[in-house]
Motif scaffolding. Structure first.
Motif: not given
Length: 248
Positions: A59-60, A63, A83-85, A87
């Protein structure tokens, strides 16, 4: 700090501003990008994951990474990156694109920093990113080398730059202009100017002159039978994409 000179071509910006409301219509004027987007995302995500040692099955996975989508349009690439985390900052010189992107992101529950600005202005402000995504923009600017230099300045040392454009040859004229604009009417006539297209060798030379290190290039190839796009190691005859890094 001295204000950077812009490489924005007002006539090119006006073309895309006129189509802004149609960004998220998969059957509208941006149908070609909607069709190409899965292939673009496959390349972008794999390059980022490889460069920053990220596992795309988690997940993410992005990030902690700050990503700039320059020439973001309506946000077709900014939203998947968020959506992939990551910014995400989405920047576009066409002011009409920004509210379209902002509203769609809000409706999608995504937080993306959209700005009506240029690469030069962001570089002049000292902004820094891990990744700069620069897709189908370089063939629309007034000074490709100055523009790519601004993109390089926006990267942190060790950062990744992903840039796609269109090759300049008889096939690209037949496919990207005659086929896409005149026969298929996927894009309004005059969206592209063939003499502004850039060959892969020319782009690699420009990237090198902008103090980036080219590390990869692939072709985006359309299959009219399967009606789909795929990546190719060899066929860079029309649409293609490059990856380059900023020395650490």
């Amino acid at each position: 700090m001295q204000t950077a000179q812009t490489t924005v071509d007002p006539a090119e910006v006006a073309k895309f501003e006129a189509m802004a409301a149609e960004w998220w219509d998969p059957k509208g004027k941006f149908k070609p990008l909607h069709m190409l987007n899965p292939c673009r995302l496959d390349y972008i995500t794999s390059q980022i994951a490889g460069e920053f040692d990220r596992d795309l099955t988690t997940p993410e996975p992005f990030k902690g990474l700050r990503i700039l989508d320059i020439g973001c349009g309506g946000g077709l690439l900014s939203e998947p990156m968020a959506r992939l985390g990551a910014t995400v900052v989405g920047a576009d010189a066409a002011s009409g694109n920004i509210p379209v992107a902002q509203i769609h992101a809000e409706q999608s529950g995504l937080s993306i920093d959209y700005r009506n600005t240029t690469a030069e202005a962001l570089a002049d402000a000292g902004e820094q990113f891990d990744v700069v995504i620069n897709m189908e923009v370089v063939e629309h600017v007034a000074d490709p080398l100055a523009y790519l230099t601004a993109c390089q300045q926006l990267l942190k040392p060790g950062g990744l730059h992903i840039c796609s454009t269109i090759n300049r040859n008889p096939k690209s004229f037949a496919v990207a202009i005659v086929g896409a604009e005149i026969i298929m009417r996927w894009l309004p006539k005059g969206t592209h100017e063939w003499n502004k297209f850039i060959t892969p060798d020319e782009l690699f030379d420009l990237l090198t002159k902008a103090a980036l290190t080219p590390v990869d290039r692939k072709g985006f190839v359309f299959n009219p039978i399967a009606w789909s796009w795929s990546l190719s190691d060899r066929d860079l005859s029309v649409n293609y994409v490059t990856a380059s890094t900023k020395p650490a």
